[in-house]
Structures are given as structure tokens and as C-alpha cells.
Design a protein around this motif. Structure first.
Motif, short mmCIF file in Angstrom:
data_model
loop_
_atom_site.label_atom_id
_atom_site.label_comp_id
_atom_site.label_asym_id
_atom_site.label_seq_id
_atom_site.Cartn_x
_atom_site.Cartn_y
_atom_site.Cartn_z
N GLY A 1 -34.57 -34.10 28.58
CA GLY A 1 -34.05 -33.61 28.44
C GLY A 1 -33.10 -33.66 27.19
O GLY A 1 -31.54 -33.52 26.78
N LEU A 2 -34.25 -33.75 26.07
CA LEU A 2 -32.56 -33.41 24.85
C LEU A 2 -32.97 -32.17 24.40
O LEU A 2 -33.77 -31.40 23.41
CB LEU A 2 -33.72 -34.29 23.54
N GLN A 3 -32.10 -30.54 24.85
CA GLN A 3 -32.68 -29.82 25.40
C GLN A 3 -32.27 -29.18 23.80
O GLN A 3 -32.29 -27.42 23.27
CB GLN A 3 -32.38 -28.58 26.50
N GLY A 4 -31.06 -29.86 22.67
CA GLY A 4 -29.69 -29.31 22.06
C GLY A 4 -31.09 -28.86 20.99
O GLY A 4 -31.14 -28.45 20.08
N SER B 1 -35.68 -39.22 4.40
CA SER B 1 -35.90 -37.52 4.05
C SER B 1 -36.76 -37.29 5.62
O SER B 1 -37.52 -37.98 6.06
CB SER B 1 -36.99 -36.94 3.06
N GLY B 2 -37.88 -36.41 5.08
CA GLY B 2 -38.57 -35.48 6.16
C GLY B 2 -38.71 -33.98 6.57
O GLY B 2 -39.00 -33.32 6.98
N LYS B 3 -37.26 -33.98 6.90
CA LYS B 3 -37.07 -32.44 8.31
C LYS B 3 -36.50 -31.73 7.15
O LYS B 3 -37.14 -30.67 6.37
CB LYS B 3 -36.14 -32.39 8.97
N ALA B 4 -35.07 -31.79 6.43
CA ALA B 4 -34.46 -30.94 5.38
C ALA B 4 -35.04 -31.01 4.39
O ALA B 4 -34.71 -32.28 4.19
CB ALA B 4 -32.82 -30.55 5.88
N ASP B 5 -34.88 -30.28 3.31
CA ASP B 5 -34.51 -30.51 2.47
C ASP B 5 -33.61 -31.40 1.87
O ASP B 5 -32.40 -31.13 0.94
CB ASP B 5 -35.01 -29.34 1.39
N ILE B 6 -33.07 -32.52 1.69
CA ILE B 6 -31.62 -33.64 1.15
C ILE B 6 -32.34 -34.41 0.28
O ILE B 6 -33.26 -34.76 0.21
CB ILE B 6 -31.82 -34.37 2.52
N VAL B 7 -31.57 -34.56 -0.76
CA VAL B 7 -31.38 -35.61 -1.76
C VAL B 7 -31.61 -36.95 -1.93
O VAL B 7 -31.21 -37.71 -0.35
CB VAL B 7 -30.03 -35.14 -3.00
N PRO B 8 -32.22 -38.17 -2.35
CA PRO B 8 -32.18 -39.10 -1.93
C PRO B 8 -30.85 -40.03 -1.86
O PRO B 8 -30.20 -39.92 -2.71
CB PRO B 8 -32.79 -39.69 -3.16
N TYR C 1 -29.51 -34.12 18.48
CA TYR C 1 -30.08 -32.45 17.44
C TYR C 1 -29.46 -32.44 15.53
O TYR C 1 -30.13 -31.51 15.39
CB TYR C 1 -28.91 -31.11 17.99
N VAL C 2 -28.74 -33.24 16.15
CA VAL C 2 -28.34 -33.61 14.03
C VAL C 2 -29.51 -34.01 13.62
O VAL C 2 -30.13 -33.02 12.50
CB VAL C 2 -26.73 -34.23 13.68
N HIS C 3 -30.38 -34.95 14.13
CA HIS C 3 -30.70 -35.57 14.05
C HIS C 3 -32.67 -34.48 13.66
O HIS C 3 -32.76 -34.29 12.68
CB HIS C 3 -31.71 -36.51 14.32
N GLU C 4 -33.13 -33.66 14.72
CA GLU C 4 -33.76 -32.09 14.64
C GLU C 4 -33.52 -31.26 13.41
O GLU C 4 -33.91 -31.14 12.61
CB GLU C 4 -33.70 -31.77 16.47
#
Length: 389
Positions: A132-135, A251-258, A200-203
Motif C-alpha cells: 500500500g504505497l499508493q502515492g 541516478s536512474g529515474k529523473a534526469d539529475i546531475v551527479p 513517492y519522492v523516490h518514485e
């Protein structure tokens, strides 16, 4: 597809919390829900309690009433077991069904601690499961992911979150929820409120590469309030009510800088009067998003008792605009608490109808294995606070 036959654990006529009745039952009894699912059994603390729940919610008399988890587990006419009990009761109520090979949907937190979670899942294939991590599947989170994927703010440099529990007073607990003051139970604001939020932040942004945290217990003794709101006693608490976490994102989900940084502050109780209960900024190379809401519980409930907005500051034009988002039309027919839970059921049914193979892109749903990984993160978090936690 034949309807998926469901057993609900924790739908009670006298429950201290109403998640099963508010978040699960409305969808399951809706026309859309009934086209894909059939409620066939209830499990409560006794058969009498299960029968009382059937009466309370005007359920079909043919629904089976169970008081023993083992009896439920051996019922061949149940496809999916859904667990809505207090966290420390998850293990004993659902373990027999998992052992019997049944599919399960367990509300977050999975269990009261990592040790119990590993014991519950060891050596078992729980791909046919939900947590139940519905976020992760709520429309505002999907919209934020869409905005980032479109490159609207460019590469993500960093993110900051200031959140408040918001659902309860900062100095008291209702009598029915005094177990929130006992960390051993596992059902408390850090695990529940912060847990849903950080998931949901991790998502959206990805997992921690590494982090450091600090916790504080501002109020070691809380007032206990009765049904009328008056103070009827006190309770000592060993659950921290202030948390800061800072670290780098993988890195892996959003396009983030190192080396992109995430900084989170979570405090129990209400925000400053007139201020949002959640302020989440995502700063990028071309602009910045700021998400505001009455609270961090974006998958449901009181966090929607006011405006929930995504604002974009475009650095090239120096203009700010409100980026729209909305619930799906079928979700609008349900109460707020049921809407993201309904999407979990929708995605699971789609997966089952598709043959239970690879999950279709865009219709992913969190599984029990995801909960174990999050509980490993929490174990590290707590051990940074106290090695004996």
C-alpha cells in the motif's frame, strides 16, 4: 476475465481507524470495482466480529466470515488477501495466506520492523502482490514525473522538502491511537506519514545514494484526548517527532546531475498557521517546481482539504505558472481516501488479465519487495538515531 475473489482483513464495525471502509470498500463495491473484483470473505478477530462487519456495511450475506487466519488461508475460493489491520498484526494475519501461496495486498508499513519483514518474505516469490504505497500511482505524482520527463525544468540540481504530519495535533493523541506513541508497534507518524512521503519522492527523483539523518523527540509526554476532544490523561512516547534527512540521490529515474542533493525536514503536528503542510521544491537547470499541499499525504485524506498545486518558475521568462493536474474521471466518483487505492486495484487487475507476465509500461504498481527495500532504508534511518532501535 472472471472477477478476482477478495478477502478483506480488518474491515471492522468497531475499528479504531477506518482505512478499510474508507479506502478499499468504496471501490470494491462500485460498479467499476465489481466488474473486476468480488468480495468473498472477511477476517476479523473473531467470526462474530466479521459477521458484525457484514451487518455494519450491508454486505452480501453469502460473504464468508472468518476469525482464524489459518482457516482463511486454506479457503480455495480466495484469490487475493487484503490486509488493513494495525501494523503489528500484519504478520500473524497474513503469513498463513502467504505460506499457502495466495496473492496479497498489504497496507504500508509491511510489518513493525525489518526483521519481521524479512521473516515474512524469506524464500517466497511475492511478485503476485501489492504493497500500500499508493502515492506512486496518484495523479499528482504521475504529473510531476511527466513534467520532469518533458525536460520542463532541465536537469535536476537538488530538491528540498519541508513537511508536517498535519493529521494530528502536535501535543496530543486521540485515545484510540495511543499506540502511535509506542515505536515497537510500528504504526506511528515517522513510519506512516514520512514513509509514504519519502516513497513517492523516490518514485519521482530516485533512491538515496547515501544519507545522514537526525531525529528529535520534542514532546516526550503527550496528552490523550477523548471522543469529545477533552484531555483525559497522558502517555509517554518513544517515537521521535522531528526528523531531518540529507543526502545524495542515485541516478536512474529523473534526469539529475551527479551528486544532486535531497534535503528533507519532517515535523509532527501542524504547520505555521496559514502555511502549507507540505512544500516540496525541485530545482533544475531551466526552472523550478514547487509543490504545495495541506499535508504530505498526497495519496489520500486530509492533505486534500485545501489547494494542492504544482507551480513552475521558468528561469528564461521569469514567469510563474500553475501546472494543472487532475484525478481520473472514475476516481472522482469515489471519496478522496479511495481514489489512489482504486488505481492500485485497477493496475493489478490489468496485470492479471494480461497473464501476470511483464507489467505493462505505465501501469506499474508497488509490490511487497518494494516495501522490504524501503524498510531497509528505515532500518538505517533508525540506527543512525540509535544503534539499539
Amino acid at each position: 476475465m472472471a472477477p478476482i475473489r477478495i478477502a478483506l482483513i480488518g474491515l471492522s464495525a468497531s475499528a479504531k481507524v477506518s482505512w478499510a471502509s474508507d479506502a478499499h470498500l468504496p471501490y470494491l463495491l462500485s460498479e467499476r470495482g465489481r466488474s473486476q473484483y468480488k468480495l468473498v470473505a472477511l477476517l476479523n478477530s473473531s467470526v462474530k466480529a466479521a459477521e458484525a462487519a457484514k451487518q455494519e456495511y450491508n454486505l452480501d450475506p453469502s460473504i464468508k466470515a472468518y476469525g482464524d487466519p489459518q482457516d482463511l488461508a486454506t479457503d480455495p475460493d480466495i484469490d487475493l488477501v487484503v490486509v488493513n489491520t494495525r501494523v503489528d498484526v500484519h504478520f500473524p494475519t497474513v503469513e498463513p495466506s502467504i505460506h499457502a501461496g495466495k496473492a496479497v495486498y498489504i497496507e504500508w508499513p509491511l510489518t513493525e520492523n525489518l526483521e519481521r519483514a524479512l521473516e515474512l518474505t524469506k524464500g517466497r516469490d511475492l511478485s503476485d502482490s501489492m504493497i500500500g504505497l499508493q502515492g506512486r500511482v496518484t495523479p499528482i505524482i504521475l504529473r510531476i514525473k511527466e513534467i520532469l520527463a518533458a525536460g520542463t525544468i532541465g536537469q535536476v540540481y537538488n530538491s528540498e522538502i519541508k513537511a508536517h504530519g498535519s493529521l494530528m495535533q502536535n501535543d496530543s493523541l486521540p485515545e484510540s491511537l495511543t499506540y502511535f506513541a509506542d515505536r515497537k508497534v510500528g504504526g506511528h507518524p515517522i513510519n506512516i506519514h514520512y514513509g509514504h512521503m519519502i516513497d513517492y519522492v523516490h518514485e519521482v527523483l530516485g533512491d538515496w545514494e547515501d544519507f545522514d539523518s537526525k531525529m528529535q523527540t520534542q514532546r516526550p509526554v503527550l496528552n490523550v484526548t477523548g471522543a469529545d476532544g477533552s484531555v483525559i490523561g497522558t502517555v509517554a512516547t518513544d517515537v521521535p517527532d522531528f526528523l531531518t534527512v540529507h543526502g545524495t540521490l542515485r541516478s536512474g529515474k529523473a534526469d539529475i546531475v551527479p551528486g544532486a542533493l535531497l534535503s528533507v525536514t519532517f515535523r509532527g503536528g501542524q504547520p505555521f498557521k496559514g502555511q502549507p503542510g507540505l512544500t516540496w521544491s525541485i530545482n533544475g537547470s531551466k526552472g523550478e517546481l514547487v509543490i504545495t499541499a495541506p499535508g504530505p499525504y498526497l495519496m489520500s485524506g486530509d492533505s486534500y482539504n485545501g489547494p494542492v498545486n504544482i507551480h513552475l518558475h521558468d528561469h528564461s521568462t521569469d514567469q510563474v505558472q500553475n501546472l494543472k493536474w487532475d484525478w481520473e474521471e472514475y476516481q472522482k466518483e469515489l471519496g478522496i481516501r479511495a481514489r489512489s487505492v482504486a488505481e492500485m486495484y485497477e493496475r493489478y487487475a490489468r496485470w492479471v488479465e494480461g497473464g501476470r507476465g511483464e507489467v505493462e509500461k505505465g501501469y506499474e504498481f508497488p509490490r511487497v519487495g518494494d516495501a522490504v527495500e524501503l524498510m531497509k532504508e528505515f532500518d538505517k534511518l533508525y540506527r543512525q538515531h540509535s544503534p539499539q532501535w
